[in-house]
Structures are given as C-alpha cells and as structure tokens.
Write a protein that holds these residues in place. Structure first.
Motif, PDB file in Angstrom:
ATOM      1  N   LYS A  85       6.606  19.829  15.864  1.00 57.83           N
ATOM      2  CA  LYS A  85       6.173  18.647  16.626  1.00 57.83           C
ATOM      3  C   LYS A  85       7.193  18.756  17.883  1.00 57.83           C
ATOM      4  CE  LYS A  85       9.594  15.597  14.204  1.00 57.83           C
ATOM      5  NZ  LYS A  85      10.028  16.693  13.390  1.00 57.83           N
ATOM      6  N   THR A  86       6.971  18.052  18.983  1.00 52.20           N
ATOM      7  CA  THR A  86       7.993  17.871  20.145  1.00 52.20           C
ATOM      8  C   THR A  86       9.341  17.875  19.734  1.00 52.20           C
ATOM      9  OG1 THR A  86       5.823  17.235  21.508  1.00 52.20           O
ATOM     10  CG2 THR A  86       8.157  17.124  22.579  1.00 52.20           C
ATOM     11  N   GLY A  87      10.189  18.600  20.358  1.00 52.51           N
ATOM     12  CA  GLY A  87      11.431  18.613  20.304  1.00 52.51           C
ATOM     13  C   GLY A  87      11.978  19.366  19.189  1.00 52.51           C
ATOM     14  N   ASP A  88      11.218  20.171  18.554  1.00 51.95           N
ATOM     15  CA  ASP A  88      11.707  20.795  17.396  1.00 51.95           C
ATOM     16  C   ASP A  88      12.261  22.060  18.058  1.00 51.95           C
ATOM     17  OD1 ASP A  88      10.944  19.278  15.418  1.00 51.95           O
ATOM     18  OD2 ASP A  88       9.087  20.123  14.616  1.00 51.95           O
ATOM     19  N   VAL A  90      12.320  26.253  17.574  1.00 58.22           N
ATOM     20  CA  VAL A  90      11.865  27.173  16.791  1.00 58.22           C
ATOM     21  C   VAL A  90      12.563  28.622  17.199  1.00 58.22           C
ATOM     22  CG1 VAL A  90       9.669  26.055  16.655  1.00 58.22           C
ATOM     23  CG2 VAL A  90      10.058  27.424  18.769  1.00 58.22           C
ATOM     24  N   ASN A  91      12.075  29.347  16.273  1.00 57.78           N
ATOM     25  CA  ASN A  91      12.869  30.944  16.399  1.00 57.78           C
ATOM     26  C   ASN A  91      11.656  31.921  16.646  1.00 57.78           C
ATOM     27  OD1 ASN A  91      15.396  30.354  16.008  1.00 57.78           O
ATOM     28  ND2 ASN A  91      15.018  30.055  13.786  1.00 57.78           N
ATOM     29  N   PRO A  92      11.619  33.180  17.205  1.00 59.04           N
ATOM     30  CA  PRO A  92      10.653  33.998  17.389  1.00 59.04           C
ATOM     31  C   PRO A  92       9.840  34.260  15.970  1.00 59.04           C
ATOM     32  CG  PRO A  92      12.516  34.828  18.479  1.00 59.04           C
ATOM     33  CD  PRO A  92      13.133  33.460  17.784  1.00 59.04           C
ATOM     34  N   GLY A  93       8.459  34.170  16.016  1.00 60.96           N
ATOM     35  CA  GLY A  93       7.943  34.547  14.736  1.00 60.96           C
ATOM     36  C   GLY A  93       7.766  33.557  13.948  1.00 60.96           C
ATOM     37  N   GLN A  94       8.347  32.316  14.173  1.00 63.11           N
ATOM     38  CA  GLN A  94       7.862  31.128  13.391  1.00 63.11           C
ATOM     39  C   GLN A  94       6.623  30.437  13.461  1.00 63.11           C
ATOM     40  OE1 GLN A  94      11.247  28.019  13.633  1.00 63.11           O
ATOM     41  NE2 GLN A  94       9.969  26.430  13.010  1.00 63.11           N
ATOM     42  N   VAL A  95       5.813  30.282  12.421  1.00 63.79           N
ATOM     43  CA  VAL A  95       4.661  29.628  12.317  1.00 63.79           C
ATOM     44  C   VAL A  95       4.505  28.137  13.137  1.00 63.79           C
ATOM     45  CG1 VAL A  95       2.538  28.869  10.943  1.00 63.79           C
ATOM     46  CG2 VAL A  95       4.024  30.980  10.262  1.00 63.79           C
ATOM     47  N   LEU A  96       3.675  28.220  14.062  1.00 60.82           N
ATOM     48  CA  LEU A  96       3.536  26.927  14.721  1.00 60.82           C
ATOM     49  C   LEU A  96       2.369  26.176  14.150  1.00 60.82           C
ATOM     50  CD1 LEU A  96       4.208  28.047  18.519  1.00 60.82           C
ATOM     51  CD2 LEU A  96       5.605  27.260  16.679  1.00 60.82           C
ATOM     52  N   ALA A 312       9.020  33.208  21.268  1.00 62.23           N
ATOM     53  CA  ALA A 312      10.551  33.371  21.628  1.00 62.23           C
ATOM     54  C   ALA A 312      11.153  32.023  21.053  1.00 62.23           C
ATOM     55  CB  ALA A 312      10.544  33.255  23.343  1.00 62.23           C
ATOM     56  N   ALA A 313      12.343  32.218  21.110  1.00 56.23           N
ATOM     57  CA  ALA A 313      13.208  30.877  20.515  1.00 56.23           C
ATOM     58  C   ALA A 313      13.329  30.011  21.700  1.00 56.23           C
ATOM     59  CB  ALA A 313      14.524  31.353  20.401  1.00 56.23           C
ATOM     60  N   GLY A 314      13.211  28.794  21.334  1.00 57.83           N
ATOM     61  CA  GLY A 314      13.422  27.503  22.250  1.00 57.83           C
ATOM     62  C   GLY A 314      13.057  26.297  21.529  1.00 57.83           C
ATOM     63  N   THR A 315      12.896  25.299  22.525  1.00 58.91           N
ATOM     64  CA  THR A 315      12.480  24.075  21.920  1.00 58.91           C
ATOM     65  C   THR A 315      11.068  23.715  22.290  1.00 58.91           C
ATOM     66  OG1 THR A 315      14.823  23.021  22.375  1.00 58.91           O
ATOM     67  CG2 THR A 315      12.726  21.454  22.275  1.00 58.91           C
ATOM     68  N   VAL A 316      10.219  23.256  21.141  1.00 55.52           N
ATOM     69  CA  VAL A 316       8.784  22.724  21.599  1.00 55.52           C
ATOM     70  C   VAL A 316       8.851  21.552  22.601  1.00 55.52           C
ATOM     71  CG1 VAL A 316       6.633  21.986  20.601  1.00 55.52           C
ATOM     72  CG2 VAL A 316       8.192  23.882  19.472  1.00 55.52           C
ATOM     73  N   THR A 317       8.287  21.740  23.940  1.00 59.72           N
ATOM     74  CA  THR A 317       8.249  20.667  24.576  1.00 59.72           C
ATOM     75  C   THR A 317       6.799  20.062  24.847  1.00 59.72           C
ATOM     76  OG1 THR A 317       7.946  22.167  26.470  1.00 59.72           O
ATOM     77  CG2 THR A 317      10.324  21.426  26.191  1.00 59.72           C
ATOM     78  N   ALA A 318       5.803  20.452  24.303  1.00 58.73           N
ATOM     79  CA  ALA A 318       4.606  19.958  24.369  1.00 58.73           C
ATOM     80  C   ALA A 318       3.613  20.623  23.369  1.00 58.73           C
ATOM     81  CB  ALA A 318       4.020  20.459  25.760  1.00 58.73           C
ATOM     82  N   VAL A 319       2.930  19.758  22.716  1.00 57.27           N
ATOM     83  CA  VAL A 319       2.084  20.224  21.430  1.00 57.27           C
ATOM     84  C   VAL A 319       0.516  19.601  21.893  1.00 57.27           C
ATOM     85  CG1 VAL A 319       1.328  20.023  19.137  1.00 57.27           C
ATOM     86  CG2 VAL A 319       3.983  20.179  20.005  1.00 57.27           C
ATOM     87  N   ALA A 325      -9.261  19.744  14.643  1.00 60.36           N
ATOM     88  CA  ALA A 325     -10.024  19.796  15.928  1.00 60.36           C
ATOM     89  C   ALA A 325     -10.014  21.576  16.309  1.00 60.36           C
ATOM     90  CB  ALA A 325      -9.328  19.023  16.981  1.00 60.36           C
ATOM     91  N   VAL A 326     -11.023  21.756  17.227  1.00 53.31           N
ATOM     92  CA  VAL A 326     -11.009  23.075  17.486  1.00 53.31           C
ATOM     93  C   VAL A 326     -10.325  22.923  18.963  1.00 53.31           C
ATOM     94  CG1 VAL A 326     -12.550  24.947  18.426  1.00 53.31           C
ATOM     95  CG2 VAL A 326     -13.386  23.580  16.714  1.00 53.31           C
ATOM     96  N   ASN A 327      -9.180  23.719  19.137  1.00 55.59           N
ATOM     97  CA  ASN A 327      -8.277  23.783  20.224  1.00 55.59           C
ATOM     98  C   ASN A 327      -8.256  25.039  20.787  1.00 55.59           C
ATOM     99  OD1 ASN A 327      -6.923  20.923  19.724  1.00 55.59           O
ATOM    100  ND2 ASN A 327      -6.637  22.256  17.689  1.00 55.59           N
ATOM    101  N   THR A 328      -8.832  25.509  21.893  1.00 50.65           N
ATOM    102  CA  THR A 328      -8.742  26.665  22.487  1.00 50.65           C
ATOM    103  C   THR A 328      -8.018  26.309  23.898  1.00 50.65           C
ATOM    104  OG1 THR A 328     -10.803  26.142  23.844  1.00 50.65           O
ATOM    105  CG2 THR A 328     -11.130  27.548  21.711  1.00 50.65           C
ATOM    106  N   GLY A 329      -7.175  27.576  24.352  1.00 52.01           N
ATOM    107  CA  GLY A 329      -6.361  27.364  25.329  1.00 52.01           C
ATOM    108  C   GLY A 329      -4.903  27.157  25.045  1.00 52.01           C
ATOM    109  N   LEU A 330      -4.152  26.367  25.764  1.00 51.64           N
ATOM    110  CA  LEU A 330      -2.917  26.117  25.746  1.00 51.64           C
ATOM    111  C   LEU A 330      -2.491  25.132  24.377  1.00 51.64           C
ATOM    112  CD1 LEU A 330       0.042  26.414  26.633  1.00 51.64           C
ATOM    113  CD2 LEU A 330      -0.510  24.296  28.083  1.00 51.64           C
ATOM    114  N   LEU A 331      -2.010  25.602  23.546  1.00 56.11           N
ATOM    115  CA  LEU A 331      -1.499  25.138  22.132  1.00 56.11           C
ATOM    116  C   LEU A 331      -0.177  24.336  22.237  1.00 56.11           C
ATOM    117  CD1 LEU A 331      -3.121  27.544  19.587  1.00 56.11           C
ATOM    118  CD2 LEU A 331      -4.274  25.486  20.476  1.00 56.11           C
ATOM    119  N   PHE A 332       0.851  25.171  22.497  1.00 58.82           N
ATOM    120  CA  PHE A 332       2.444  24.852  22.649  1.00 58.82           C
ATOM    121  C   PHE A 332       3.156  25.272  23.761  1.00 58.82           C
ATOM    122  CE2 PHE A 332       0.726  25.499  18.258  1.00 58.82           C
ATOM    123  CZ  PHE A 332       0.937  24.250  17.553  1.00 58.82           C
TER     124      PHE A 332
END
Length: 518
Positions: A85-88, A90-96, A312-319, A325-332
């Motif tokens: 979720k937003t604010g989490d 994450v590290n490289p390779g972590q499942v979103l 990449a490592a960082g903070t999830v700023t948008a989900v 739902a079928v989500n194509t395009g930008l996910l995170f």
C-alpha cells in the motif's frame, strides 16, 4: 486705455497682498534658524546592521525524487492480489502484486504438446535437405559430377580437332591438299613441255619437214598431258572441297559438344537451385516451428512477469493496481523519499548565469520562513519542448534546471511547490541600503545621509562618503570607515538633497541644523 490702467491696479494689489505672505514665511524660517528650532522635513530612515547580501535568480519548482521508478504491466490479466500500500518501503525484487494466469498456463501446456512432435519432424527434414544440398554443391564447385566431366572431355576433344583442322586450313599444311597441289604443278610443267613440242612439230609438219606419224605422236602426247593437267586440277578442287567439308563437320561437332556441355552444366545448376530451394523451404518450416517454441517462451515470460516485483528500493508513493480488476499500464510508483530534487526552469536571459554546483536557497509555503540548502546539479542544453518536440515559447524560451536538496531531514515532501534563489553572489557581514539611499554629490562622490539624534526627537543630518560593492535587485552594498551598527540612514537621499535646497542650503552647510521627520 482705461481698461489697461484698471488691470495694472489689480496686479499691484496682488503684489501688495503677496509681499506680507512671503515675508511671513521667510520670517518663520529665519526664526527657526536663529532659534535653532528643528526644521520639519518629509523623510524616513532605516537602521543598518551587518547582514548577508545575496544576489540571486528567483524561480519556482516542484519537489521530486532523485530516483523515481514507475512499475508498469502490459499483461491483460486480472489482478489476483495486491501486496503493498502507499507508504510501504520495498526492496528490489519484492512482490508488489500477482496477476491471475490460470488461462495462460493452459495455453502454454497445449502449445507445448502441439509443437514438440512438429519440431522433431521439421528438424529431420532440414537435416536431409542440408545433406542433399551439400552433395550437389560439392560436385558443382569441384567439377566432380560424372556427366559434367564426360561432357567437358568431349568438348575439349572437339575443340582440339577443330583447332588442328583450322590450323591446317589456314596454314595450308594439309597433306592431301599439298599432294594435289604438287600434282597440279607437275602436270602443268609436263603440259608446257608437251605443248611446246607439239607447236614446233606442227610447224615442221605444215612445212613438210616432219612425217605425219611423228606429228600425230607429238599431238597425242600433248593431248595426254592436257588431260592429266585437267584431272590434277579437278582432283585439287575435290581435295579442297573435302577439306572444307571436314572443317565444317569438326566445327559442328565442337558446337554440338559445347551445347551438350552447357546443357549438362545448366542441369547441374538447376539441380543445385532445386536443392537450395528445398533447403530454404525446410529451414523456413523449421523456423516456423521454432517460432511456435519462441511463442511458448514469450508466454512463459508472461508467467514470470505476472508476478510484479519492485525494480528498486524505495517508498511506494502511488498504487493504481486493484485486486479483481484488469489493470494495464502504470501499477505502482516507487520513489526514494530520502534523496529529493527540485525541477525548475530559468528564462533565456538568465541562462548564461546559471552553472552546475551553484548554491540554491530553498523556501516553501508549507514550511514557513525556514530555508534549506540545495545545489544546481543539471542544466538542460536546449529550451523546454512541447508535446510535439517544438520549443515551448518562442518569445521567451525557458531552460530546465535540476536542483538537488542537500539539507538533511527537511520537511520538504514530494509534490510540494517551492521558491528557489539561485545564488549568483553572496557576502556576509556587510552593510547594505536601498538604492534610493545613495546619491552623488557635487564632487561626483557616492554619499548617504546619516541621521544622528539631537535630543527632543530632533536629528542632525550628516553626509557620509561611501564606496559601492555588490548589489541585488533591491539593495546596494556600501563601505566606509564611518559606518556603524545601528546607524540611521535616510531612505531617500535625493529627497533630502531637495529639502535642503528648499532651505537655500547645500549639503555641506547643514552642520548644526536640527530636523524632525514627518
């Protein structure tokens, strides 16, 4: 004339009334001067203190992350689970998130079953076609084909036979022709002898000096010689005709051998071409089967990509992914919130003044009067473009500038609007005044007016010669040994000069005069 006299009386009347008024004003001024009473003038002053003077370019910008990673998908599959979720962090390779691939798995299994046997059969066909082509190609390149070798031998023999016969014909060295020509020469010599004898004997015979039997014998010998000569000529013609016919036959034999050889070579080339076409067809069939295998690999890659991972490592700023739902395009959107930058732009006029490494002062409405430090990290080499790649503004082009925020642990956040001061020049512990506070005296010197307390709310005004230093849009640096912390400097030096002139004084003759400011 009477009217003019009346007008003159009126002017005199005004002069009579005005003189007392002027005398009254002068009297007030004289009384003020004589009594040293403060003279009221319209002026204001400001205290000067050692301060920091900054010359800068003011621009605006928005806070962004130095490292921003957008996570996309082009797979048209329903989202099975969303794991962040937003604010989490994450590290490289972590499942979103994970996409539903049940139908994809069935497609892969079916395609594998169809292509396995087809690939084996097409590989066998390709190997056979390659073997045939290699054999034909080897025979062709090495001239080792039996039919070609036989045709080549026949052609070489025919060429030699024709060449030898042609050389005999051109060089007149054919034995039969030479013998026939020799026989003609001999018969001609014999004929000439017999003809001469015959002519002599005929003359004798006609004159009765030779018996008839002797003349008849001589005549018969001449006729025999003539017949032999004619026979020799006919034989020569027959021999030459035979030679020409034989030469033609050898030429025809050579042409026939050449045609036969060309046909054999053409047949071999056609066989090589057919073998190459068969090889190409087998290769195409094999490639098509491999393409199906490649499709399997693409589908298997889609299986791998169906598990969406952080790049990449960082903070999830948008989900933007939503379960079910079928989500194509930008996910995170994943951003490094600990390393921020500000994207801004400068106008064409200021472009040459900006350099990488330049100090930047950062302010934001959301953080009040607090200032934060930054540095110019990049300057775009070309003006800002629009969506079609053209320069956005023709009249006043702008160039992109990137500023890295160097202050640690600031309350600045991604998306905040900021005000930036790109520092061109900066001095600390200097005195500065507004531009209007400095004027030029009659000597051409830069001066300011200092107000010094004279008791009872009055001030004395003293001019101070100053040197000019750096400046910005509002303030001018001044230096002088007479400047002091807290000194009161008149804000408008030109207005002070005018006020003093109204008193019929000059700025160098106001010592002892006291003023109040209204």
């Amino acid at each position: 004339m009477a009217k003019k006299k009346k007008k003159n009386k009126t002017n005199k009347k005004y002069m009579i009334y005005g003189i007392p008024i002027i005398l009254g004003v002068l009297l007030v001024i004289l009384l003020s001067l004589s009594s040293n009473r403060p003279i009221p003038i319209q002026a204001t002053f400001s205290e000067i203190h050692p301060t920091e003077l900054v010359n800068s370019i003011s621009v605006k910008g928005m806070v962004e992350s130095v490292d921003k990673n957008n996570v996309y998908t082009s797979l048209p599959f329903r989202t099975k689970t969303v794991n962040v979720k937003t604010g989490d962090h994450v590290n490289p390779g972590q499942v979103l998130c994970v996409l539903d691939t049940e139908d994809l798995e069935l497609s892969i299994e079916q395609l594998k079953a169809e292509t396995d046997s087809a690939l084996k059969a097409s590989q066998v066909n390709l190997e056979n076609a390659q073997r045939v082509y290699d054999n034909v190609s080897r025979d062709y390149n090495n001239n080792s084909d039996f039919q070609v070798k036989a045709a080549k031998l026949s052609l070489d023999n025919a060429k030699k036979n024709y060449s030898d016969a042609l050389n005999d014909y051109d060089g007149k060295t054919d034995a039969n022709v030479t013998a026939a020509e020799s026989a003609v020469t001999s018969a001609k010599l014999d004929l000439d002898v017999k003809e001469t004898a015959y002519q002599n004997n005929k003359l004798l015979y006609d004159n009765g000096a030779l018996p008839e039997d002797a003349f008849t014998q001589s005549e018969n010998l001449f006729k025999d010689a003539s017949n032999r000569y004619n026979d020799a000529l006919k034989n020569l013609e027959t021999v030459k005709t035979a030679q020409t016919r034989a030469l033609d036959q050898l030429k025809n034999a050579q042409d026939t051998a050449q045609t036969n050889y060309n046909n054999v070579v053409t047949s071999q080339e056609r066989a090589l071409e057919q073998a190459k076409n068969s090889l190409d067809a087998a290769q195409a069939a094999y490639d098509n089967t491999l393409a199906a295998t490649a499709n399997i690999k693409k589908l298997e890659k889609q299986m791998d990509d169906s598990v969406v991972r952080a790049s990449a490592a960082g903070t999830v700023t948008a989900v933007f992914a939503e379960a079910g739902a079928v989500n194509t395009g930008l996910l995170f959107v994943i951003e490094d919130t600990g390393h921020l930058k500000i994207e801004s732009s400068v106008r064409e006029y200021d472009y040459a003044k900006v350099q990488t490494g330049m100090e930047v002062i950062i302010r934001s409405d959301s953080t009040g009067d607090n200032e934060y430090q930054g540095v110019v990290s990049a300057i775009d080499p070309a003006a800002v473009k629009d969506a079609w790649g053209a320069t956005s503004s023709v009249s006043d082009a702008e160039f992109g500038v990137t500023v890295n925020i160097t202050s640690a642990d600031t309350p600045l956040r991604i998306g905040m609007n900021t005000r930036l001061e790109l520092v061109l020049e900066k001095k600390s512990d200097v005195y500065s005044v507004r531009y209007d506070a400095v004027t030029v005296n009659d000597k051409g010197e830069n001066i300011i007016f200092a107000a010094e307390g004279a008791g009872s709310g009055a001030y004395k005004i003293r001019q101070i010669t100053v040197d000019m230093g750096m400046s910005n849009d509002f303030y001018q640096e001044i230096t002088s040994q007479e400047l002091k912390d807290g000194m009161k400097v008149m804000n408008d030096a030109s207005a002070i000069t005018n006020e003093i002139k109204n008193l019929n004084k000059t700025v160098d003759k106001i010592d002892g005069m006291r003023f109040t400011f209204v």
